[in-house]
Design a protein around this motif. Structure first.
Motif, PDB file in Angstrom:
ATOM      1  N   ALA A 144      -4.372   0.487   9.413  1.00 41.41           N
ATOM      2  CA  ALA A 144      -4.522  -0.712   9.427  1.00 41.41           C
ATOM      3  C   ALA A 144      -6.175  -0.859   8.410  1.00 41.41           C
ATOM      4  O   ALA A 144      -6.170  -1.789   7.892  1.00 41.41           O
ATOM      5  CB  ALA A 144      -5.404  -0.978  10.105  1.00 41.41           C
ATOM      6  N   CYS A 145      -6.492   0.374   8.153  1.00 36.30           N
ATOM      7  CA  CYS A 145      -7.428   0.398   7.109  1.00 36.30           C
ATOM      8  C   CYS A 145      -7.411   0.157   5.433  1.00 36.30           C
ATOM      9  O   CYS A 145      -8.013  -0.326   5.143  1.00 36.30           O
ATOM     10  CB  CYS A 145      -8.858   1.639   7.786  1.00 36.30           C
ATOM     11  SG  CYS A 145      -9.381   1.750   8.726  1.00 36.30           S
ATOM     12  N   TYR A 201       7.824   7.028  19.789  1.00 32.16           N
ATOM     13  CA  TYR A 201       6.951   6.673  19.334  1.00 32.16           C
ATOM     14  C   TYR A 201       6.145   5.747  18.308  1.00 32.16           C
ATOM     15  O   TYR A 201       5.030   6.096  18.247  1.00 32.16           O
ATOM     16  CB  TYR A 201       6.580   8.125  19.059  1.00 32.16           C
ATOM     17  CG  TYR A 201       6.009   9.373  20.204  1.00 32.16           C
ATOM     18  CD1 TYR A 201       4.967   8.850  21.509  1.00 32.16           C
ATOM     19  CD2 TYR A 201       7.238   9.710  21.402  1.00 32.16           C
ATOM     20  CE1 TYR A 201       4.383  10.099  22.417  1.00 32.16           C
ATOM     21  CE2 TYR A 201       6.515  10.881  22.148  1.00 32.16           C
ATOM     22  CZ  TYR A 201       5.349  11.052  22.784  1.00 32.16           C
ATOM     23  OH  TYR A 201       5.605  12.073  24.145  1.00 32.16           O
ATOM     24  N   SER A 202       7.375   5.601  17.871  1.00 26.82           N
ATOM     25  CA  SER A 202       7.016   4.851  15.921  1.00 26.82           C
ATOM     26  C   SER A 202       7.329   4.303  16.881  1.00 26.82           C
ATOM     27  O   SER A 202       5.989   2.699  16.056  1.00 26.82           O
ATOM     28  CB  SER A 202       8.379   5.332  15.027  1.00 26.82           C
ATOM     29  OG  SER A 202       9.220   6.781  14.928  1.00 26.82           O
ATOM     30  N   VAL A 203       7.725   3.407  18.192  1.00 25.65           N
ATOM     31  CA  VAL A 203       7.699   1.980  18.256  1.00 25.65           C
ATOM     32  C   VAL A 203       5.569   1.612  18.605  1.00 25.65           C
ATOM     33  O   VAL A 203       5.015   0.277  18.030  1.00 25.65           O
ATOM     34  CB  VAL A 203       8.327   1.813  18.799  1.00 25.65           C
ATOM     35  CG1 VAL A 203       7.904  -0.284  20.197  1.00 25.65           C
ATOM     36  CG2 VAL A 203       9.817   1.098  18.752  1.00 25.65           C
ATOM     37  N   LEU A 204       5.379   2.617  19.156  1.00 31.97           N
ATOM     38  CA  LEU A 204       4.192   2.126  19.543  1.00 31.97           C
ATOM     39  C   LEU A 204       3.549   2.661  18.828  1.00 31.97           C
ATOM     40  O   LEU A 204       1.753   1.382  18.622  1.00 31.97           O
ATOM     41  CB  LEU A 204       3.367   3.883  20.982  1.00 31.97           C
ATOM     42  CG  LEU A 204       4.188   4.235  22.108  1.00 31.97           C
ATOM     43  CD1 LEU A 204       3.986   5.046  22.612  1.00 31.97           C
ATOM     44  CD2 LEU A 204       3.418   2.827  23.058  1.00 31.97           C
ATOM     45  N   THR A 205       3.339   3.500  17.989  1.00 31.45           N
ATOM     46  CA  THR A 205       2.537   3.017  16.152  1.00 31.45           C
ATOM     47  C   THR A 205       2.550   2.320  15.795  1.00 31.45           C
ATOM     48  O   THR A 205       1.301   1.559  15.484  1.00 31.45           O
ATOM     49  CB  THR A 205       2.999   4.435  15.396  1.00 31.45           C
ATOM     50  OG1 THR A 205       3.461   6.070  15.760  1.00 31.45           O
ATOM     51  CG2 THR A 205       2.451   4.680  13.908  1.00 31.45           C
ATOM     52  N   VAL A 206       3.723   1.432  15.498  1.00 36.56           N
ATOM     53  CA  VAL A 206       3.977   0.380  14.826  1.00 36.56           C
ATOM     54  C   VAL A 206       2.889  -1.576  15.553  1.00 36.56           C
ATOM     55  O   VAL A 206       2.328  -2.073  15.325  1.00 36.56           O
ATOM     56  CB  VAL A 206       5.560  -0.387  14.249  1.00 36.56           C
ATOM     57  CG1 VAL A 206       5.616  -1.813  14.667  1.00 36.56           C
ATOM     58  CG2 VAL A 206       6.228   0.423  13.736  1.00 36.56           C
ATOM     59  N   LEU A 207       3.326  -1.173  17.245  1.00 36.85           N
ATOM     60  CA  LEU A 207       2.663  -2.202  17.936  1.00 36.85           C
ATOM     61  C   LEU A 207       1.300  -1.452  17.580  1.00 36.85           C
ATOM     62  O   LEU A 207      -0.035  -2.387  18.014  1.00 36.85           O
ATOM     63  CB  LEU A 207       3.407  -1.904  19.171  1.00 36.85           C
ATOM     64  CG  LEU A 207       4.059  -2.664  20.068  1.00 36.85           C
ATOM     65  CD1 LEU A 207       4.764  -1.876  21.208  1.00 36.85           C
ATOM     66  CD2 LEU A 207       4.347  -3.840  19.752  1.00 36.85           C
ATOM     67  N   LEU A 208       0.600  -0.928  17.782  1.00 39.11           N
ATOM     68  CA  LEU A 208      -0.814  -0.178  17.886  1.00 39.11           C
ATOM     69  C   LEU A 208      -1.431  -0.226  16.089  1.00 39.11           C
ATOM     70  O   LEU A 208      -2.329  -1.905  15.476  1.00 39.11           O
ATOM     71  CB  LEU A 208      -1.057   1.165  18.021  1.00 39.11           C
ATOM     72  CG  LEU A 208      -2.152   1.348  17.769  1.00 39.11           C
ATOM     73  CD1 LEU A 208      -3.311   0.622  18.992  1.00 39.11           C
ATOM     74  CD2 LEU A 208      -2.581   2.118  18.070  1.00 39.11           C
ATOM     75  N   ALA A 217      -2.795  10.917  20.179  1.00 40.78           N
ATOM     76  CA  ALA A 217      -3.947  10.813  19.396  1.00 40.78           C
ATOM     77  C   ALA A 217      -3.220  10.831  18.376  1.00 40.78           C
ATOM     78  O   ALA A 217      -4.278  10.146  17.273  1.00 40.78           O
ATOM     79  CB  ALA A 217      -4.532  12.264  19.429  1.00 40.78           C
ATOM     80  N   VAL A 218      -2.924  11.389  17.468  1.00 42.95           N
ATOM     81  CA  VAL A 218      -1.660  11.049  15.928  1.00 42.95           C
ATOM     82  C   VAL A 218      -1.194   9.418  16.051  1.00 42.95           C
ATOM     83  O   VAL A 218      -1.907   9.147  14.818  1.00 42.95           O
ATOM     84  CB  VAL A 218      -0.688  11.760  16.087  1.00 42.95           C
ATOM     85  CG1 VAL A 218      -0.108  11.330  14.459  1.00 42.95           C
ATOM     86  CG2 VAL A 218      -1.082  13.338  15.609  1.00 42.95           C
ATOM     87  N   ILE A 219      -0.899   9.183  16.898  1.00 41.97           N
ATOM     88  CA  ILE A 219      -0.648   7.578  17.332  1.00 41.97           C
ATOM     89  C   ILE A 219      -1.721   6.597  16.805  1.00 41.97           C
ATOM     90  O   ILE A 219      -1.995   5.391  16.058  1.00 41.97           O
ATOM     91  CB  ILE A 219      -0.171   7.551  18.038  1.00 41.97           C
ATOM     92  CG1 ILE A 219       1.403   7.294  18.733  1.00 41.97           C
ATOM     93  CG2 ILE A 219       0.022   5.891  18.595  1.00 41.97           C
ATOM     94  CD1 ILE A 219       1.731   7.629  19.884  1.00 41.97           C
ATOM     95  N   PHE A 220      -2.893   7.069  17.284  1.00 44.78           N
ATOM     96  CA  PHE A 220      -4.073   6.196  17.333  1.00 44.78           C
ATOM     97  C   PHE A 220      -5.011   6.085  15.680  1.00 44.78           C
ATOM     98  O   PHE A 220      -4.615   5.290  15.348  1.00 44.78           O
ATOM     99  CB  PHE A 220      -4.951   6.502  18.468  1.00 44.78           C
ATOM    100  CG  PHE A 220      -5.253   5.818  19.529  1.00 44.78           C
ATOM    101  CD1 PHE A 220      -5.747   4.851  20.201  1.00 44.78           C
ATOM    102  CD2 PHE A 220      -4.464   6.489  21.007  1.00 44.78           C
ATOM    103  CE1 PHE A 220      -5.265   4.043  21.422  1.00 44.78           C
ATOM    104  CE2 PHE A 220      -4.219   5.574  21.836  1.00 44.78           C
ATOM    105  CZ  PHE A 220      -4.872   4.386  22.079  1.00 44.78           C
ATOM    106  N   CYS A 221      -4.697   7.407  15.852  1.00 40.38           N
ATOM    107  CA  CYS A 221      -5.398   7.894  13.907  1.00 40.38           C
ATOM    108  C   CYS A 221      -4.801   7.521  13.192  1.00 40.38           C
ATOM    109  O   CYS A 221      -5.096   6.671  12.090  1.00 40.38           O
ATOM    110  CB  CYS A 221      -5.633   9.529  13.627  1.00 40.38           C
ATOM    111  SG  CYS A 221      -6.602  10.057  14.935  1.00 40.38           S
ATOM    112  N   THR A 250       5.266   5.381  11.434  1.00 41.27           N
ATOM    113  CA  THR A 250       4.961   5.024  11.542  1.00 41.27           C
ATOM    114  C   THR A 250       5.532   3.347  11.363  1.00 41.27           C
ATOM    115  O   THR A 250       4.921   2.256  11.244  1.00 41.27           O
ATOM    116  CB  THR A 250       3.639   4.743  10.292  1.00 41.27           C
ATOM    117  OG1 THR A 250       4.567   4.601   8.841  1.00 41.27           O
ATOM    118  CG2 THR A 250       2.962   6.185  10.674  1.00 41.27           C
ATOM    119  N   GLY A 251       7.006   3.927  11.175  1.00 41.08           N
ATOM    120  CA  GLY A 251       7.745   2.289  11.485  1.00 41.08           C
ATOM    121  C   GLY A 251       8.433   2.613  10.324  1.00 41.08           C
ATOM    122  O   GLY A 251       8.149   2.432   8.907  1.00 41.08           O
TER     123      GLY A 251
END
Length: 296
Positions: free
Chosen positions: A24-25, A88-95, A14-18, A137-138
């Motif tokens: 990005a915003c 988890y950091s890589v997932l955040t970077v990709l998203l 959930a934190v990754i998405f948020c 967040t990378g």
């Protein structure tokens, strides 16, 4: 609390998405439209994208450069910080990369100061909560965490030093006004990061109680913290008691207060800000290892 019953993996996802949405915003709604550069590798990615447009006229989305720059840093995180943190950091970077490409660049405000402040605060919120939940967040966040583990310094302050090169480059190749607004944005970001990610901030707690025998095991087993026990007596009542002294992180403050309130509601507790500690003070990883050994 209901939040405590939610599995850790679900919280992190959930934190990754948020965090990714916030980053990005911040980029596409405040920083890029205002020609203000973000922190760390996101800022470097912005610089590369902007310089390409300025010099060659080629427009490549910032998100692609965010991904490319994070590859070597991700390897550093895997080797120095840990697999879970890096995963988890890589997932955040990709998203974040995907969202920064999908979300259109919109000029929400003509005021660059507002863009700098809101961009910095939103970025800091995304970065801070990612760090709070054990990943990043990378980019320079990973570098900052590596430095934090070796020096014990504030992550926000370390990131501020790293970002000076971005500020200078923005001033030289674009405008010094852009560089000055970038400083404001980065300062706002670091303050928010330090406000959320507070594991480096420590407190010394002094507890005057007559129930040390009940409190001590709870602190040792729940918080995994050592406690110094001092005999004491009341200057007014002359009643005998014990004074417990221990050092905590601000993460542990809420749980510590719960322990004291349950064991001795009338205990006198004094919290003092602690500048630094030396010696045997377990970090989160060491605490987890001790808990596993104790079977908690």
């Amino acid at each position: 609390m209901i939040l405590n019953k939610i599995p850790d993996k679900i919280k992190r996802i959930a934190v990754i998405f948020c965090s990714s949405i916030l980053l990005a915003c911040a980029l596409n709604l405040f920083l890029i439209p205002g020609n203000i550069f973000g922190a760390g590798l996101n800022g470097i990615a912005q610089l590369i994208s902007s310089l390409l447009v300025k010099i060659t006229g080629i427009n490549i989305e910032t998100g692609y450069f965010i991904f490319l720059l994070n590859v070597p840093v991700g390897i550093l995180g895997w080797l120095k910080v840990g697999k879970s943190f890096t995963y988890y950091s890589v997932l955040t970077v990709l998203l974040t990369t995907v969202l920064s490409i999908i979300i259109p660049v919109v000029h929400l405000t003509p005021d660059p100061l507002m863009g700098a402040l809101f961009g910095g605060v939103i970025t800091g919120t995304g970065v801070g909560y990612a760090l709070k939940y054990g990943f990043s967040t990378g980019g320079m966040d990973i570098v900052a965490v590596v430095l934090n583990k070796t020096t014990g310094k504030s992550i926000g302050s370390l990131m501020m030093v790293i970002n000076m090169m971005i500020i200078l480059t923005a001033g030289i190749y674009f405008s010094w006004q852009s560089a000055l607004y970038t400083i404001i944005s980065n300062y706002a970001m670091t303050r928010v990061v330090d406000g959320i990610h507070t594991s480096h901030q420590k407190l010394t707690a002094f507890v005057v109680t007559k129930h040390a025998d009940i409190i001590l095991p709870k602190i040792k087993n729940s918080l995994i913290r050592g406690v110094t026990v001092l005999p004491s007596s009341g200057g007014y009542s002359d009643s005998k008691s014990q004074t417990l002294m221990t050092v905590l992180t601000r993460y542990e403050l809420y749980r510590f207060k719960q322990i004291i309130a349950q064991a001795d509601p009338v205990a006198f507790v004094n919290f003092v800000n602690t500048a630094d500690v030396t010696g045997n003070f377990a970090d989160e990883k060491q605490q987890a290892e001790i808990k596993n050994k104790l079977g908690n």
